[in-house]
Design a protein around this motif. Sequence first.
Motif, mmCIF file in Angstrom:
data_model
loop_
_atom_site.group_PDB
_atom_site.id
_atom_site.type_symbol
_atom_site.label_atom_id
_atom_site.label_comp_id
_atom_site.label_asym_id
_atom_site.label_seq_id
_atom_site.Cartn_x
_atom_site.Cartn_y
_atom_site.Cartn_z
ATOM 1 N N LEU A 1 30.924 36.726 35.392
ATOM 2 C CA LEU A 1 32.531 37.054 35.710
ATOM 3 C C LEU A 1 32.449 38.531 34.838
ATOM 4 O O LEU A 1 33.487 39.343 35.102
ATOM 5 C CB LEU A 1 33.404 36.119 34.594
ATOM 6 C CG LEU A 1 33.392 34.750 35.647
ATOM 7 C CD1 LEU A 1 34.078 33.726 34.325
ATOM 8 C CD2 LEU A 1 34.277 34.797 36.800
ATOM 9 N N GLU A 2 31.678 38.866 34.023
ATOM 10 C CA GLU A 2 31.742 40.210 33.207
ATOM 11 C C GLU A 2 31.179 41.365 33.971
ATOM 12 O O GLU A 2 31.523 42.494 33.670
ATOM 13 C CB GLU A 2 31.177 40.258 31.837
ATOM 14 C CG GLU A 2 31.710 38.938 31.077
ATOM 15 C CD GLU A 2 31.118 38.745 29.546
ATOM 16 O OE1 GLU A 2 29.820 39.363 29.683
ATOM 17 O OE2 GLU A 2 31.526 38.205 28.724
ATOM 18 N N THR A 3 30.170 41.008 34.947
ATOM 19 C CA THR A 3 29.267 42.202 35.613
ATOM 20 C C THR A 3 29.937 42.736 36.838
ATOM 21 O O THR A 3 30.610 42.051 37.635
ATOM 22 C CB THR A 3 27.976 41.635 36.082
ATOM 23 O OG1 THR A 3 27.337 40.981 35.081
ATOM 24 C CG2 THR A 3 27.150 42.528 36.445
ATOM 25 N N GLU A 4 29.863 43.867 36.804
ATOM 26 C CA GLU A 4 30.416 44.556 37.975
ATOM 27 C C GLU A 4 29.557 44.777 39.133
ATOM 28 O O GLU A 4 28.476 45.202 39.051
ATOM 29 C CB GLU A 4 31.123 45.967 37.562
ATOM 30 C CG GLU A 4 31.588 46.841 38.716
ATOM 31 C CD GLU A 4 31.811 48.160 38.560
ATOM 32 O OE1 GLU A 4 32.389 48.959 39.475
ATOM 33 O OE2 GLU A 4 31.809 48.907 37.283
ATOM 34 N N THR A 5 29.982 44.150 40.461
ATOM 35 C CA THR A 5 29.168 44.159 41.307
ATOM 36 C C THR A 5 29.915 44.578 42.590
ATOM 37 O O THR A 5 31.015 45.228 42.624
ATOM 38 C CB THR A 5 28.507 42.715 41.738
ATOM 39 O OG1 THR A 5 29.747 41.931 41.881
ATOM 40 C CG2 THR A 5 27.746 42.336 40.455
ATOM 41 N N ILE A 6 29.649 44.294 43.789
ATOM 42 C CA ILE A 6 30.301 44.460 45.089
ATOM 43 C C ILE A 6 31.333 43.686 45.151
ATOM 44 O O ILE A 6 31.297 42.475 44.476
ATOM 45 C CB ILE A 6 29.546 44.479 46.218
ATOM 46 C CG1 ILE A 6 28.900 43.110 46.477
ATOM 47 C CG2 ILE A 6 28.182 45.160 46.328
ATOM 48 C CD1 ILE A 6 28.159 42.435 47.699
ATOM 49 N N PRO A 7 32.476 43.974 45.752
ATOM 50 C CA PRO A 7 33.631 43.086 45.823
ATOM 51 C C PRO A 7 33.430 41.909 46.543
ATOM 52 O O PRO A 7 32.246 41.947 47.324
ATOM 53 C CB PRO A 7 34.558 43.923 46.689
ATOM 54 C CG PRO A 7 34.342 45.386 46.467
ATOM 55 C CD PRO A 7 32.646 45.091 46.424
ATOM 56 N N GLU A 8 34.170 40.914 46.206
ATOM 57 C CA GLU A 8 33.974 39.475 47.115
ATOM 58 C C GLU A 8 33.951 39.530 48.424
ATOM 59 O O GLU A 8 33.304 39.095 49.196
ATOM 60 C CB GLU A 8 35.010 38.405 46.431
ATOM 61 C CG GLU A 8 34.728 37.658 45.332
ATOM 62 C CD GLU A 8 35.693 36.373 45.150
ATOM 63 O OE1 GLU A 8 35.667 35.569 45.846
ATOM 64 O OE2 GLU A 8 36.517 36.724 44.110
ATOM 65 N N GLU A 9 34.979 40.531 48.957
ATOM 66 C CA GLU A 9 35.040 40.827 50.394
ATOM 67 C C GLU A 9 34.030 41.136 50.978
ATOM 68 O O GLU A 9 33.437 40.892 51.988
ATOM 69 C CB GLU A 9 36.414 41.640 50.480
ATOM 70 C CG GLU A 9 37.752 41.106 50.152
ATOM 71 C CD GLU A 9 38.028 41.066 48.603
ATOM 72 O OE1 GLU A 9 37.123 41.753 47.925
ATOM 73 O OE2 GLU A 9 38.839 40.422 48.244
ATOM 74 N N ALA A 10 33.449 42.143 50.200
ATOM 75 C CA ALA A 10 32.140 42.913 50.918
ATOM 76 C C ALA A 10 30.942 41.602 50.826
ATOM 77 O O ALA A 10 30.126 41.858 51.922
ATOM 78 C CB ALA A 10 31.362 43.901 50.209
ATOM 79 N N HIS A 11 30.911 40.831 50.094
ATOM 80 C CA HIS A 11 29.790 39.814 50.081
ATOM 81 C C HIS A 11 29.951 38.922 51.314
ATOM 82 O O HIS A 11 28.987 38.571 52.008
ATOM 83 C CB HIS A 11 29.554 39.092 48.583
ATOM 84 C CG HIS A 11 28.542 38.146 48.395
ATOM 85 N ND1 HIS A 11 27.062 38.543 48.891
ATOM 86 C CD2 HIS A 11 28.299 36.871 47.783
ATOM 87 C CE1 HIS A 11 26.404 37.610 48.650
ATOM 88 N NE2 HIS A 11 27.114 36.474 47.882
ATOM 89 N N LEU A 12 31.145 38.388 51.341
ATOM 90 C CA LEU A 12 31.624 37.511 52.314
ATOM 91 C C LEU A 12 31.456 37.929 53.754
ATOM 92 O O LEU A 12 30.662 37.301 54.577
ATOM 93 C CB LEU A 12 33.181 37.002 52.319
ATOM 94 C CG LEU A 12 33.449 36.010 50.803
ATOM 95 C CD1 LEU A 12 34.896 36.292 50.873
ATOM 96 C CD2 LEU A 12 32.943 34.726 51.228
ATOM 97 N N ALA A 13 31.566 39.443 53.604
ATOM 98 C CA ALA A 13 31.357 39.974 55.417
ATOM 99 C C ALA A 13 29.932 40.056 55.398
ATOM 100 O O ALA A 13 29.399 39.828 56.860
ATOM 101 C CB ALA A 13 32.118 41.416 55.200
ATOM 102 N N SER A 14 29.234 40.130 54.744
ATOM 103 C CA SER A 14 27.440 40.548 54.715
ATOM 104 C C SER A 14 27.236 38.952 55.071
ATOM 105 O O SER A 14 26.270 38.700 55.946
ATOM 106 C CB SER A 14 26.937 40.806 53.522
ATOM 107 O OG SER A 14 25.573 40.689 53.585
ATOM 108 N N MET A 15 27.766 37.911 54.510
ATOM 109 C CA MET A 15 27.184 36.459 54.775
ATOM 110 C C MET A 15 27.645 36.005 56.167
ATOM 111 O O MET A 15 26.855 35.464 56.989
ATOM 112 C CB MET A 15 27.597 35.540 53.680
ATOM 113 C CG MET A 15 27.254 35.789 52.389
ATOM 114 S SD MET A 15 25.485 35.780 52.364
ATOM 115 C CE MET A 15 24.911 37.489 52.136
#
Length: 260
Positions: free
Chosen positions: A105-119
């Motif tokens: 929860l604390e770590t900055e990563t790619i947005p959820e939307e980007a991860h969902l699109a990749s999957m």
Amino acid sequence: MDLTNTAVVLGPGGLVGTAWMTGLAAGMREHGADLADADLIVGSSAGAIVGAALRSGRNLEELAVLPTPRGPAPGPGRLDEVLAVLGDPTLDPAQARRLAGRIALETETIPEEAHLASMEFLTGAREWPRARLLITGVDVDSGEPVVWDRDSGAPAVAAVAASCAMPGFYPPISIGGRRYMDGGIAGGGNVGLAAGAERIVLVEPVAHLYAWKGDVHVDVRIVPDEESLEVFGPVLGDYTVWGAAYRAGVRQAAEAAGKL
């Protein structure tokens, strides 16, 4: 090849493990052993991606090359911290998973939307298949494992994205008002979910990193050979190795098909 009464369990393995399993499954299909024909597929983390792709009928050969990802790179220091927490023998497993969830929860990563699109691109799974598919995850706040299927109410792509959302590497995924992370941290390939099947086939990309416990009888166990491990390298999240890892899986496919 008849896979009636067979459960296929696909374990975690990062990006390189995903590529290797994808190539393996594509090659096995060419050799007459289509893992998609199994009565049950259990997918955790990388295995969730490949399992969903198999069930959706995705053309696996189109995944021989991975498009270059966009967005901020994950912080390797945080990932190391997650692995240290999960491997701490002084912590209760559920407590360790909760601490890992806090890091997620604390770590900055790619947005959820980007991860969902990749999957969605990788799996082609816009909806749950009719054939049995179990996808594993872990609740970020409670640290408790969860299993999704077509009757769980979770969108298929969200379940896959959550299952491979390694804390410190990818964002936790929101499903039903809660957030979830990588299913592999609750039990590797989660072979126990296939208990009761007449035959269990376990595909384990990172078998070299963990001692085999063998709590559930496995009839066929498929792991990377030494040549594939050379291709993998030390960083399981190295997307530049994708093509080579895919080809390594294809190379092992004939032998793997023969085991069935």
